[in-house]
Design a protein around this motif. Structure first.
Motif, PDB file in Angstrom:
ATOM      1  N   ILE A   9      31.652  33.614  33.773  1.00 55.55           N
ATOM      2  CA  ILE A   9      32.946  33.375  33.107  1.00 55.55           C
ATOM      3  C   ILE A   9      32.935  34.017  31.717  1.00 55.55           C
ATOM      4  CG2 ILE A   9      34.426  31.569  32.096  1.00 55.55           C
ATOM      5  CD1 ILE A   9      33.580  29.774  34.508  1.00 55.55           C
ATOM      6  N   CYS A  12      33.605  37.691  31.840  1.00 54.60           N
ATOM      7  CA  CYS A  12      34.759  38.140  32.633  1.00 54.60           C
ATOM      8  C   CYS A  12      35.742  38.980  31.807  1.00 54.60           C
ATOM      9  CB  CYS A  12      35.472  36.917  33.217  1.00 54.60           C
ATOM     10  SG  CYS A  12      36.867  37.364  34.255  1.00 54.60           S
ATOM     11  N   LYS A  13      36.330  39.990  32.483  1.00 55.79           N
ATOM     12  CA  LYS A  13      37.340  40.835  31.817  1.00 55.79           C
ATOM     13  C   LYS A  13      38.535  41.071  32.746  1.00 55.79           C
ATOM     14  CE  LYS A  13      34.099  43.374  28.839  1.00 55.79           C
ATOM     15  NZ  LYS A  13      32.894  42.604  29.056  1.00 55.79           N
ATOM     16  N   ARG A  14      38.789  40.124  33.646  1.00 54.32           N
ATOM     17  CA  ARG A  14      39.838  40.350  34.649  1.00 54.32           C
ATOM     18  C   ARG A  14      41.253  40.410  34.067  1.00 54.32           C
ATOM     19  NH1 ARG A  14      38.049  35.853  39.067  1.00 54.32           N
ATOM     20  NH2 ARG A  14      35.995  36.730  39.444  1.00 54.32           N
ATOM     21  N   CYS A  15      41.480  39.793  32.932  1.00 50.47           N
ATOM     22  CA  CYS A  15      42.845  39.749  32.383  1.00 50.47           C
ATOM     23  C   CYS A  15      42.876  40.510  31.051  1.00 50.47           C
ATOM     24  CB  CYS A  15      43.281  38.306  32.139  1.00 50.47           C
ATOM     25  SG  CYS A  15      43.068  37.225  33.558  1.00 50.47           S
ATOM     26  N   LEU A  18      44.746  38.896  28.016  1.00 51.40           N
ATOM     27  CA  LEU A  18      44.086  37.741  27.396  1.00 51.40           C
ATOM     28  C   LEU A  18      42.839  38.157  26.627  1.00 51.40           C
ATOM     29  CD1 LEU A  18      44.421  34.923  30.092  1.00 51.40           C
ATOM     30  CD2 LEU A  18      45.973  35.603  28.270  1.00 51.40           C
ATOM     31  N   ARG A  19      42.101  39.094  27.182  1.00 48.05           N
ATOM     32  CA  ARG A  19      40.895  39.532  26.474  1.00 48.05           C
ATOM     33  C   ARG A  19      41.277  40.155  25.124  1.00 48.05           C
ATOM     34  NH1 ARG A  19      38.596  36.855  26.300  1.00 48.05           N
ATOM     35  NH2 ARG A  19      37.071  38.070  25.188  1.00 48.05           N
ATOM     36  N   PRO A  42      35.653  34.493  26.868  1.00 48.09           N
ATOM     37  CA  PRO A  42      36.102  33.386  27.720  1.00 48.09           C
ATOM     38  C   PRO A  42      35.244  32.148  27.453  1.00 48.09           C
ATOM     39  CG  PRO A  42      35.927  35.427  28.986  1.00 48.09           C
ATOM     40  CD  PRO A  42      35.327  35.717  27.641  1.00 48.09           C
ATOM     41  N   ALA A 114      42.765  28.469  32.821  1.00 50.91           N
ATOM     42  CA  ALA A 114      42.431  29.821  32.334  1.00 50.91           C
ATOM     43  C   ALA A 114      41.350  29.647  31.271  1.00 50.91           C
ATOM     44  CB  ALA A 114      43.653  30.495  31.736  1.00 50.91           C
ATOM     45  N   HIS A 115      40.382  30.532  31.281  1.00 44.51           N
ATOM     46  CA  HIS A 115      39.253  30.387  30.342  1.00 44.51           C
ATOM     47  C   HIS A 115      39.417  31.216  29.075  1.00 44.51           C
ATOM     48  CE1 HIS A 115      36.601  27.776  32.684  1.00 44.51           C
ATOM     49  NE2 HIS A 115      37.077  28.400  33.749  1.00 44.51           N
ATOM     50  N   CYS A 116      40.531  31.935  28.969  1.00 40.71           N
ATOM     51  CA  CYS A 116      40.773  32.729  27.755  1.00 40.71           C
ATOM     52  C   CYS A 116      42.034  32.233  27.062  1.00 40.71           C
ATOM     53  CB  CYS A 116      40.970  34.198  28.119  1.00 40.71           C
ATOM     54  SG  CYS A 116      39.474  34.953  28.766  1.00 40.71           S
ATOM     55  N   ASN A 130      44.021  34.747  38.609  1.00 39.51           N
ATOM     56  CA  ASN A 130      42.768  35.492  38.397  1.00 39.51           C
ATOM     57  C   ASN A 130      41.598  34.552  38.138  1.00 39.51           C
ATOM     58  OD1 ASN A 130      44.015  37.954  38.581  1.00 39.51           O
ATOM     59  ND2 ASN A 130      44.115  38.344  36.380  1.00 39.51           N
ATOM     60  N   CYS A 131      41.892  33.473  37.414  1.00 41.50           N
ATOM     61  CA  CYS A 131      40.834  32.560  36.985  1.00 41.50           C
ATOM     62  C   CYS A 131      40.516  31.491  38.039  1.00 41.50           C
ATOM     63  CB  CYS A 131      41.269  31.891  35.669  1.00 41.50           C
ATOM     64  SG  CYS A 131      39.944  31.764  34.464  1.00 41.50           S
ATOM     65  N   TYR A 134      37.040  30.790  39.742  1.00 42.14           N
ATOM     66  CA  TYR A 134      36.033  30.085  38.931  1.00 42.14           C
ATOM     67  C   TYR A 134      36.215  28.573  39.064  1.00 42.14           C
ATOM     68  CZ  TYR A 134      35.261  34.616  36.644  1.00 42.14           C
ATOM     69  OH  TYR A 134      34.975  35.930  36.379  1.00 42.14           O
TER      70      TYR A 134
HETATM   71  S1  SF4 Z   1      41.425  34.048  31.997  1.00 40.71           S
HETATM   72 FE1  SF4 Z   1      39.766  33.814  33.479  1.00 40.71          FE
HETATM   73  S2  SF4 Z   1      40.006  35.535  34.910  1.00 40.71           S
HETATM   74 FE2  SF4 Z   1      41.176  36.017  33.059  1.00 40.71          FE
HETATM   75  S3  SF4 Z   1      39.742  37.220  31.775  1.00 40.71           S
HETATM   76 FE3  SF4 Z   1      39.607  35.067  31.140  1.00 40.71          FE
HETATM   77  S4  SF4 Z   1      37.888  34.250  32.331  1.00 40.71           S
HETATM   78 FE4  SF4 Z   1      38.542  36.154  33.327  1.00 40.71          FE
END
Ligand code: SF4
Length: 245
Positions: A9, A12-15, A18-19, A42, A114-116, A130-131, A134
């Motif tokens: 987690i 993670c760079k899926r979004c 948010l990153r 995250p 969501a972790h971000c 996306n999250c 997890y």
């Molecule tokens: S919100 Fe979740 S899926 Fe999206 S980048 Fe952050 S950890 Fe990854």
């Protein structure tokens, strides 16, 4: 296993939206926290790996968990949540200010949809999707007795998982309300719904400290935990909250 998931987690760079937001907030900083080395990544879940109670929030706050690196730590929502957890014997202390403040949780684990940290505290539906893998893995690893959903988005997100797994046919039968509980299927955790301890809810009186306390009393009861228990011992004396939170 949980540690491996939490490390995934954090990396993670899926979004991309948010990153970028998390990194921007960590660079710009809030004036009151300019001495802080913001986490900016995250934020993984936190708590007892043998927890019977699983708390699902929405997302980290830009200058709260995105700063401190621990869920619900360093903002007003966290102040409300940990105070209730301390009073119900789940948390070793009422104040949650940093990753090394000595906080210990027992029988409870806290995570988020969501972790971000999202702009305006609103993750997009696709970011929550996306999250979700997890969250599913956290649920599978912990196998809690009770899931406490803080807010309707978290509530719907959990029900969407149950629907995708064929546990429920639709969300329609589950009406979100404060301190309501739902038995979705045999062998599944009892779902407890709660208003989110956001400033919007707490400053308007929609959610009071007693109402939040009652949710965790309900969670103790439904998970088979004794109604009163001494809070787990803290590693150290509680640190004081930053003055302007
Ligand atoms: S919100 Fe979740 S899926 Fe999206 S980048 Fe952050 S950890 Fe990854």
């Amino acid at each position: 296993m949980l540690e491996i998931l939490q490390q995934e987690i954090v990396e993670c760079k899926r979004c991309p939206r948010l990153r970028e937001h998390c990194i921007n907030m960590a660079t710009i900083k809030r004036r009151a926290y300019r001495e802080w080395d913001y986490w900016g990544k995250p934020v993984p879940g936190f708590g007892d790996p043998k927890a019977r109670v699983f708390v699902l929030g929405l997302a980290p706050a830009a200058h709260g968990a995105n700063r401190t690196g621990r869920i619900f730590t360093g903002d007003r929502s966290g102040d409300w949540l940990y105070r209730a957890l301390h009073q119900t014997g789940f948390a070793s202390q009422a104040h949650s200010v940093s990753r090394d403040d000595g906080m210990k949780l027992r029988d409870i684990y806290i995570t988020s949809a969501a972790h971000c940290a999202p702009p305006d505290n609103k993750p997009l539906p696709e970011e929550i999707r996306n999250c979700r893998p997890y969250l599913e893995r956290e649920l599978d690893l912990l196998q809690p007795k009770v899931v406490v959903a803080l807010g309707k988005i978290a509530f719907d997100n959990y029900l969407d998982i149950l629907k995708s797994r064929g546990v429920i046919a639709s969300r329609a039968a589950y009406r979100f309300g404060h301190n309501e509980h739902f038995r979705t299927a045999k062998g599944q955790p009892v779902l407890v719904s709660s208003y989110h301890p956001s400033q919007q809810n707490t400053s308007t009186g929609k959610l009071t400290q007693k109402m939040l306390l009652d949710v965790f009393k309900t969670a103790r009861k439904l998970s088979g935990l004794p109604s009163t228990r001494k809070s787990p011992a803290a590693h150290s004396k509680p640190a004081s909250s930053p003055p302007d939170r």
